[in-house]
Scaffold this motif. Sequence first.
Motif, short mmCIF file in Angstrom:
data_model
loop_
_atom_site.label_atom_id
_atom_site.label_comp_id
_atom_site.label_asym_id
_atom_site.label_seq_id
_atom_site.Cartn_x
_atom_site.Cartn_y
_atom_site.Cartn_z
N LEU A 83 3.89 -36.14 -83.09
CA LEU A 83 2.44 -36.30 -83.05
C LEU A 83 1.93 -37.33 -84.05
O LEU A 83 0.97 -38.05 -83.77
CB LEU A 83 1.75 -34.96 -83.32
N GLU A 84 2.56 -37.40 -85.21
CA GLU A 84 2.06 -38.32 -86.24
C GLU A 84 2.08 -39.78 -85.78
O GLU A 84 1.04 -40.45 -85.79
CB GLU A 84 2.83 -38.11 -87.54
N PRO A 85 3.21 -40.33 -85.34
CA PRO A 85 3.18 -41.72 -84.85
C PRO A 85 2.40 -41.86 -83.54
O PRO A 85 1.76 -42.89 -83.30
CB PRO A 85 4.65 -42.10 -84.66
N LEU A 86 2.43 -40.82 -82.70
CA LEU A 86 1.69 -40.85 -81.45
C LEU A 86 0.19 -41.02 -81.71
O LEU A 86 -0.48 -41.81 -81.05
CB LEU A 86 1.95 -39.58 -80.65
N LEU A 87 -0.31 -40.32 -82.69
CA LEU A 87 -1.73 -40.40 -83.03
C LEU A 87 -2.10 -41.81 -83.47
O LEU A 87 -3.11 -42.37 -83.03
CB LEU A 87 -2.06 -39.40 -84.14
#
Length: 128
Positions: A83-87
């Motif tokens: 989720l962190e890089p996706l965000l």
Amino acid sequence: LRLAGALLTGRAVRVSGIRARDERPGLRDFEASLLRLVDKLTNGSAVQINETGTVLRFNPGVVTGGEGLTHDCGCSRAIGWFLEPLLVLALFAKQPTSITLTGVTNDDVDPSVDCFRSTTLPLLAHFG
């Protein structure tokens, strides 16, 4: 985050010595899964990985995003790790991004989905 930086600046990146001295050198399965996720969110990105997985060359494309995307994160890392890089990428996507991630929702290492929902999403609401 180096991949996100490459995508946002449009500059190619080369990462070498990936666990080169490790008992099991090279990329792990969850890192390869993240590369597949990045491929789903972009158009024109190219990834080259050497035979041992210790050198990665990434030529960025355009972050397009998109609706109705799906990705299986596997079970090596929790969804929070993805989720962190996706965000970061979704914030700069050309289109609205809607993606369904499947996999482990929490573990002892990564932020849980509930933690992400409780902390990160309210923070983003302040940006509109």
